[in-house]
Design a protein around this motif. Sequence first.
Motif, PDB file in Angstrom:
ATOM      1  N   GLY A   1       0.797  -1.222   0.000  1.00 31.62           N
ATOM      2  CA  GLY A   1       0.000   0.000   0.000  1.00 31.62           C
ATOM      3  C   GLY A   1       0.826   1.266   0.000  1.00 31.62           C
ATOM      4  N   GLU A   2       0.274   2.301   0.658  1.00 34.84           N
ATOM      5  CA  GLU A   2       0.905   3.611   0.598  1.00 34.84           C
ATOM      6  C   GLU A   2       1.095   4.259   1.971  1.00 34.84           C
ATOM      7  OE1 GLU A   2      -1.007   6.114  -2.390  1.00 34.84           O
ATOM      8  OE2 GLU A   2      -1.797   4.305  -3.308  1.00 34.84           O
ATOM      9  N   ASP A   3       0.830   3.533   3.053  1.00 34.22           N
ATOM     10  CA  ASP A   3       1.013   4.130   4.370  1.00 34.22           C
ATOM     11  C   ASP A   3       2.455   3.932   4.843  1.00 34.22           C
ATOM     12  OD1 ASP A   3       1.026   1.421   4.958  1.00 34.22           O
ATOM     13  OD2 ASP A   3      -0.416   1.560   6.597  1.00 34.22           O
ATOM     14  N   VAL A   4       2.756   4.414   6.020  1.00 32.26           N
ATOM     15  CA  VAL A   4       4.060   4.203   6.632  1.00 32.26           C
ATOM     16  C   VAL A   4       3.847   3.549   7.992  1.00 32.26           C
ATOM     17  CG1 VAL A   4       5.129   6.162   5.466  1.00 32.26           C
ATOM     18  CG2 VAL A   4       4.171   6.481   7.741  1.00 32.26           C
ATOM     19  N   VAL A   5       4.850   2.807   8.446  1.00 32.36           N
ATOM     20  CA  VAL A   5       4.806   2.140   9.735  1.00 32.36           C
ATOM     21  C   VAL A   5       6.078   2.508  10.496  1.00 32.36           C
ATOM     22  CG1 VAL A   5       4.812  -0.104  10.879  1.00 32.36           C
ATOM     23  CG2 VAL A   5       3.400   0.246   8.886  1.00 32.36           C
ATOM     24  N   LEU A   6       5.922   2.720  11.799  1.00 29.85           N
ATOM     25  CA  LEU A   6       7.042   3.150  12.629  1.00 29.85           C
ATOM     26  C   LEU A   6       7.490   2.099  13.644  1.00 29.85           C
ATOM     27  CD1 LEU A   6       5.774   6.772  13.324  1.00 29.85           C
ATOM     28  CD2 LEU A   6       7.395   6.014  11.590  1.00 29.85           C
ATOM     29  N   TYR A   7       6.729   1.018  13.831  1.00 30.16           N
ATOM     30  CA  TYR A   7       7.045  -0.004  14.827  1.00 30.16           C
ATOM     31  C   TYR A   7       7.310   0.663  16.173  1.00 30.16           C
ATOM     32  CZ  TYR A   7       7.485  -2.433  10.423  1.00 30.16           C
ATOM     33  OH  TYR A   7       7.240  -2.898   9.163  1.00 30.16           O
ATOM     34  N   GLN A   8       8.436   0.366  16.821  1.00 27.46           N
ATOM     35  CA  GLN A   8       8.717   0.922  18.147  1.00 27.46           C
ATOM     36  C   GLN A   8       9.261   2.350  18.096  1.00 27.46           C
ATOM     37  OE1 GLN A   8      10.567  -1.408  16.589  1.00 27.46           O
ATOM     38  NE2 GLN A   8      12.685  -1.452  17.307  1.00 27.46           N
ATOM     39  N   TYR A   9       9.404   2.923  16.916  1.00 27.02           N
ATOM     40  CA  TYR A   9      10.001   4.251  16.782  1.00 27.02           C
ATOM     41  C   TYR A   9       8.979   5.390  16.827  1.00 27.02           C
ATOM     42  CZ  TYR A   9      13.733   1.244  15.053  1.00 27.02           C
ATOM     43  OH  TYR A   9      14.670   0.266  14.929  1.00 27.02           O
ATOM     44  N   THR A  10       7.746   5.113  17.176  1.00 23.15           N
ATOM     45  CA  THR A  10       6.696   6.127  17.190  1.00 23.15           C
ATOM     46  C   THR A  10       7.015   7.221  18.204  1.00 23.15           C
ATOM     47  OG1 THR A  10       5.062   4.466  16.570  1.00 23.15           O
ATOM     48  CG2 THR A  10       4.228   6.512  17.503  1.00 23.15           C
ATOM     49  N   SER A  11       6.967   8.451  17.743  1.00 25.24           N
ATOM     50  CA  SER A  11       7.125   9.609  18.627  1.00 25.24           C
ATOM     51  C   SER A  11       6.255  10.734  18.087  1.00 25.24           C
ATOM     52  CB  SER A  11       8.584  10.062  18.682  1.00 25.24           C
ATOM     53  OG  SER A  11       8.957  10.686  17.469  1.00 25.24           O
ATOM     54  N   GLY A  12       5.849  11.628  18.969  1.00 31.61           N
ATOM     55  CA  GLY A  12       5.007  12.752  18.562  1.00 31.61           C
ATOM     56  C   GLY A  12       5.609  13.580  17.450  1.00 31.61           C
ATOM     57  N   PRO A  13       6.883  14.033  17.586  1.00 37.28           N
ATOM     58  CA  PRO A  13       7.474  14.856  16.518  1.00 37.28           C
ATOM     59  C   PRO A  13       7.562  14.122  15.176  1.00 37.28           C
ATOM     60  CG  PRO A  13       8.709  15.122  18.548  1.00 37.28           C
ATOM     61  CD  PRO A  13       7.729  13.996  18.781  1.00 37.28           C
ATOM     62  N   LEU A  14       7.926  12.839  15.199  1.00 35.49           N
ATOM     63  CA  LEU A  14       8.031  12.078  13.945  1.00 35.49           C
ATOM     64  C   LEU A  14       6.644  11.908  13.317  1.00 35.49           C
ATOM     65  CD1 LEU A  14       9.763  10.598  11.907  1.00 35.49           C
ATOM     66  CD2 LEU A  14       9.645   8.566  13.362  1.00 35.49           C
ATOM     67  N   LEU A  15       5.639  11.611  14.123  1.00 36.85           N
ATOM     68  CA  LEU A  15       4.267  11.513  13.609  1.00 36.85           C
ATOM     69  C   LEU A  15       3.837  12.828  12.974  1.00 36.85           C
ATOM     70  CD1 LEU A  15       2.421   9.537  16.428  1.00 36.85           C
ATOM     71  CD2 LEU A  15       2.797   8.788  14.078  1.00 36.85           C
ATOM     72  N   ASP A  16       4.133  13.944  13.634  1.00 37.22           N
ATOM     73  CA  ASP A  16       3.764  15.256  13.093  1.00 37.22           C
ATOM     74  C   ASP A  16       4.420  15.509  11.743  1.00 37.22           C
ATOM     75  OD1 ASP A  16       2.269  15.708  15.371  1.00 37.22           O
ATOM     76  OD2 ASP A  16       3.772  17.011  16.317  1.00 37.22           O
TER      77      ASP A  16
END
Length: 187
Positions: free
Chosen positions: A116-131
């Motif tokens: 597909g076309e989404d992205v996945v962050l696994y354990q690297y999820t953070s507020g600034p990166l999501l933004d």
Amino acid sequence: AKLNRHGPVSGPAFYKKFGSGSNVACLIQRNSPVLMVAHVDTVLAPSAEVRLDGRKLYHNALDNRLGVYLGLEVLPAMGLPVDLLLTTGEEEGMSSAALMNTRKQYRWIFSFDRKGEDVVLYQYTSGPLLDILQGAGFAVGDGSYSCIAELEHLGASGINFGCGMADYHSQDAYCDLSALCLLYTSD
């Protein structure tokens, strides 16, 4: 370097192998602060047939031959000579990426190993990166595993980009080239 046919890169390229036998990883360093990861193992034995039907590229081993091709050929041709880690064992959930050790500090890690076309962050999820990702128009999805999940010890965030793959792990695996091209043409 033999693997860079698209002109000079910033600094020398060199290669380092981790592991032994079939449990190996190969790091191609091109003096980049960014690390791309792609696995060379597949679920099905790769066929010789590659077929293009409109905007769909079919091959039963696109996962992750597509990522390998993007890292070895496409990104350097675009003037983006990222360091590249080629791994084995991802399809069994035991990526050889875990064997990599280096003192080099990467700013971030990414792969093109996602449907597909989404992205996945696994354990690297953070507020600034999501933004940042959502501000750039990416939908952030959920994923269970890829090679980048084994690289937390490097201290950089990791992103697995969807690249238009569908029906991977089947004889009818394909990449929607329109979706793949969106990654390279967005603002």
